[in-house]
Design an enzyme around this catalytic site. Structure first.
Site, mmCIF file in Angstrom:
data_model
loop_
_atom_site.group_PDB
_atom_site.id
_atom_site.type_symbol
_atom_site.label_atom_id
_atom_site.label_comp_id
_atom_site.label_asym_id
_atom_site.label_seq_id
_atom_site.Cartn_x
_atom_site.Cartn_y
_atom_site.Cartn_z
ATOM 1 C CG HIS A 171 6.658 12.641 -0.238
ATOM 2 N ND1 HIS A 171 7.353 11.827 0.624
ATOM 3 C CD2 HIS A 171 5.378 12.187 -0.206
ATOM 4 C CE1 HIS A 171 6.530 10.940 1.164
ATOM 5 N NE2 HIS A 171 5.331 11.130 0.683
ATOM 6 C CD GLU B 190 -4.671 10.031 5.928
ATOM 7 O OE1 GLU B 190 -3.889 10.239 4.990
ATOM 8 O OE2 GLU B 190 -5.384 8.995 6.020
ATOM 9 C CG ASP C 287 -14.767 11.172 3.212
ATOM 10 O OD1 ASP C 287 -13.867 11.216 2.345
ATOM 11 O OD2 ASP C 287 -15.885 10.681 3.008
ATOM 12 C CG ASP D 215 0.268 11.406 -0.960
ATOM 13 O OD1 ASP D 215 0.397 10.375 -1.653
ATOM 14 O OD2 ASP D 215 0.975 11.656 0.033
ATOM 15 C CB SER D 216 -5.035 8.494 -3.327
ATOM 16 O OG SER D 216 -4.466 7.988 -4.506
HETATM 17 N N1 SPD Z 1 1.665 1.860 -4.913
HETATM 18 C C1 SPD Z 1 2.000 2.992 -4.127
HETATM 19 C C2 SPD Z 1 1.092 4.141 -4.241
HETATM 20 C C3 SPD Z 1 1.281 5.031 -3.080
HETATM 21 C C4 SPD Z 1 0.817 6.396 -3.272
HETATM 22 N N2 SPD Z 1 0.779 7.188 -2.079
HETATM 23 C C5 SPD Z 1 1.901 7.122 -1.242
HETATM 24 C C6 SPD Z 1 1.781 7.992 -0.048
HETATM 25 C C7 SPD Z 1 3.067 8.627 0.302
HETATM 26 N N3 SPD Z 1 2.883 9.888 0.884
#
Ligand code: SPD
Length: 277
Positions: A65, A109, A140, A158-159
């Site tokens: 983060h 989100e 979306d 932050d996918s």
């Molecule tokens: N393989 C893990 C990838 C995760 C990426 N996003 C995490 C979300 C945390 N806020």
């Protein structure tokens, strides 16, 4: 007390897995978008899992983060309007609002269940979601970005991994839409998986970001519970360069500082070759 014999195993690819001993299952549901599980683990505290993939844990969440938020946030000299796409657990928003310049931070989100589960089981990660500067939109993210041209100073993506609802967040079309949603000196960063196991994805993202933004940069951090522990982020910027950052403007970080900012831009030779090829 006897140790539990329950394990959570993430099959990271067909040849690789990570296992965490589970004390108990706290929550399991099938949302309209994905499966969502929360476990209490012995080693890493609480664990959030989406579609069988580790999203975050109590013990190492700060690395991911802080690095997805602060490297781009410091690269912009005065970020006021920030958009986080995905990131329903609130960890990126928590870091974004540490910046005194931020006037408004939107979280877009798609899955409201992630926000609710995080508020309940990860209150220290979700803490920033109730800040008055934060606007939580259950929408979306792709559409939201498309609908807001010339609006944001910084966009952070932050996918989840590039499967299911997140696939579109790794496309050139999306980066072009992000470019349009940024102001004239805006910049973006996205999580882009591991250089050890996702070489093709990193190359494709780098090609697309490079083809969209005048400035592009891959950077790295160490996230113990993600595949191989070596994690990449890709930045695209219209004007500002991450190399020009001089001071750390936030307090209360556990991973990020001005030295780590610059160290994260130094790529091991095999990663350098990957992004230059
Ligand atoms: N393989 C893990 C990838 C995760 C990426 N996003 C995490 C979300 C945390 N806020």
């Amino acid at each position: 007390m006897p140790q539990s014999n329950l394990w959570f195993t993430e099959l990271q690819n067909e040849n690789l897995s990570i296992g965490l001993r589970i004390e108990k299952t706290l929550h399991s549901e099938v949302t309209p978008y994905q499966t969502l599980d929360v476990y209490e683990t012995t080693q890493y505290g609480r664990l959030l899992v989406l579609d069988g993939c580790i999203m975050t844990t109590d013990k190492d969440e700060f690395v991911y983060h802080e690095m997805l938020a602060h490297v781009p946030m410091h690269t912009h000299p005065n970020p006021k309007n920030v958009l986080v796409v995905g990131g329903g657990d609130g960890g990126i928003i928590r870091e974004v609002i540490k910046h005194p310049s931020v006037e408004r931070a939107v979280l877009a989100e798609i899955d409201g269940a992630v926000v609710e589960a995080s508020k309940k089981y990860f209150p220290q990660i979700a803490a920033g979601l109730s800040d008055p500067r934060v606007d939580v939109q259950i929408v979306d993210g792709i559409q939201y970005v498309e609908d807001h041209p010339d609006t944001f100073d910084v966009i952070l993506i932050d996918s989840t991994d590039p499967i299911g609802p997140a696939v579109g967040l790794f496309s050139k079309q999306f980066y072009e839409s992000v470019f349009r949603a940024l102001k004239s000196d805006g910049l973006m960063a996205a999580q882009t998986e591991s250089p050890f196991v996702n070489q093709e994805l990193i190359q494709n993202v780098m090609r697309d970001v490079r083809g969209t933004f005048p400035i592009s940069q891959l950077y790295l951090a160490h996230v113990p519970t993600y595949p191989t522990g070596m994690w990449s982020f890709t930045m695209g910027s219209k004007v500002h360069r991450p190399q020009d950052v001089q001071t750390c403007r936030v307090q209360n970080t556990r991973y990020y500082n001005a030295q780590v900012h610059h160290a994260s831009l130094a790529l091991p030779q095999f990663v350098k070759e990957l992004v230059e090829s």
